[in-house]
Write an enzyme that holds these catalytic residues in place. Sequence first.
Site, short mmCIF file in Angstrom:
data_model
loop_
_atom_site.label_atom_id
_atom_site.label_comp_id
_atom_site.label_asym_id
_atom_site.label_seq_id
_atom_site.Cartn_x
_atom_site.Cartn_y
_atom_site.Cartn_z
N TRP A 133 0.72 -1.08 0.03
CA TRP A 133 -0.23 -0.04 0.65
C TRP A 133 1.02 1.60 0.01
CZ3 TRP A 133 -4.93 -0.79 -1.72
CH2 TRP A 133 -5.70 -1.37 -1.48
N ASP A 137 -1.03 5.84 6.76
CA ASP A 137 -2.44 6.06 5.78
C ASP A 137 -3.03 4.52 6.94
OD1 ASP A 137 -4.43 3.80 4.62
OD2 ASP A 137 -2.72 3.17 2.71
N LYS A 187 -12.74 -2.16 6.81
CA LYS A 187 -11.78 -3.29 7.75
C LYS A 187 -12.18 -3.28 8.94
CE LYS A 187 -8.87 -4.06 4.55
NZ LYS A 187 -8.75 -4.81 3.34
#
Lengths: 279, 279
Positions: free
Chosen positions: A21, A91, A115
């Site tokens: 990511w 993030d 999530k």
Amino acid sequence: MVAMNFLAKDASADYILTGSWGKKAVKEAKKSGNVNIAATMADGGFTRVPQPDELKLDPRAAYVHITTNETIEGVEWQREPETGGVPLFADASSDILSHPIPVDKYAMIYAGAQKNMGPSGVTLVIVRDDLLKRIPDGLHTMLDYRTHVENKSLYNTPNTWGIYIINLVCQWLKDKGGLEGMQRENEAKAQLLYDAIDATDFYRGHADADSRSIMNVTFRLPSEELEKKFAAEATAQGLDGLKGHRSVGGIRASIYNALPHESVEALVAFMKEFEKKNG
Amino acid sequence: MVAMNFLAKDASADYILTGSWGKKAVKEAKKSGNVNIAATMADGGFTRVPQPDELKLDPRAAYVHITTNETIEGVEWQREPETGGVPLFADASSDILSHPIPVDKYAMIYAGAQKNMGPSGVTLVIVRDDLLKRIPDGLHTMLDYRTHVENKSLYNTPNTWGIYIINLVCQWLKDKGGLEGMQRENEAKAQLLYDAIDATDFYRGHADADSRSIMNVTFRLPSEELEKKFAAEATAQGLDGLKGHRSVGGIRASIYNALPHESVEALVAFMKEFEKKNG
């Protein structure tokens, strides 16, 4: 949107890469300005976060960006890196609400809801007020964080159902003893799995012990064939989604807030049984 | 995103303004390139769509943009304008799925889901394949329509619940006889209201007869005081949301697909009663 708002064309931002990511974040940031890779753990296959002396930070950087938890590699920061006063951006999509975080150490946190917070299609953004002054004029209205601050996230109709469910999830978290209570549950689940991995040479954890994620437990088996067999037999027993991300292979157990302790117990029992038959 | 993808800095696009959403679209487009206002109905207070001879179209325009239905003013296109071969783009957020549309007349249609399609937080985009070639390189990944085409709208996790509900709504529409059946219901609802408005001088329709929306019925009363009273008493009787948008005042009845015929009947009965007492 982070780089669009906070990385001017002639400025530079520091990115610390601990997985997939982070690499995606760099790709987007480069479209706005300059990127300095302050550290990348790619060489070791993204098995850990860097040590402080491995960071090549730029004191004039617009910000330092980290990914608090890398879902694909299962690598998580246990504490925030020191940035020497440069704003720390994160993030936090995959571990937000999994444990308390010292919000005041961050200048900005952004996180997709899907999530631990609620349904997909909502992004949470926490941004320090003084940073808003840095945003350049001329951005498209919905891509300018000031629009959302000034309109209390209601400039246009947002994902109302998603936000409603996030409220319910937050109430559920409070009933569980808040983020401290959630952390205890998550650590107990992760411990159970890592103990099972460490108890044998049949299973090998991907991440180094000091960088292990409490959300995504990644490990390998002696061969890719055994990994395929493991995932297939687990699925047949109702333990689904264990195949590692196609980009890295192996096995990945995602044990987000919503996953009950019993599910991890069932996985550990299956792991022991599988090793007995195939070890 | 429309202008970002399809309006280059040195190019120009035609915008036809029939209300508030069109104005917002122009504001965004100007951040990307040049805008030619091919027609604006602002002078008349946005009461109608323009006649063909009122359009000042640029034959070299990148595209012609319309808003098929203006929710705030209650002005709707009854048929597509002729653009002389220039691609026709439409914001169809508030009347998509309310009646059949000749999709082949459009090069691009975009629409927020939250009126007729499903929950807020999803945008439908229909774009003609050949237009994708015009998209410049260097856009941020999620803002480049090609990303969504190439990844079948699954580059990142989208609003899965919203999309699921849209599927259920589409099945419901099929059961109703498809868009033809829906159109019959919507036209009947709108006719009932416009007939009630036209039957008296107490109520005055905002939009001209040939531009009346079948989704948002806007009208005025003899005074703003009466309009306030009307909205308040209607709310007390369970007929909510009738106050016109704060930017234009008056009364607005939004009668989207989901609103049953009986609700419009109840409103018409209330209107007659209100006029009797206050007319």
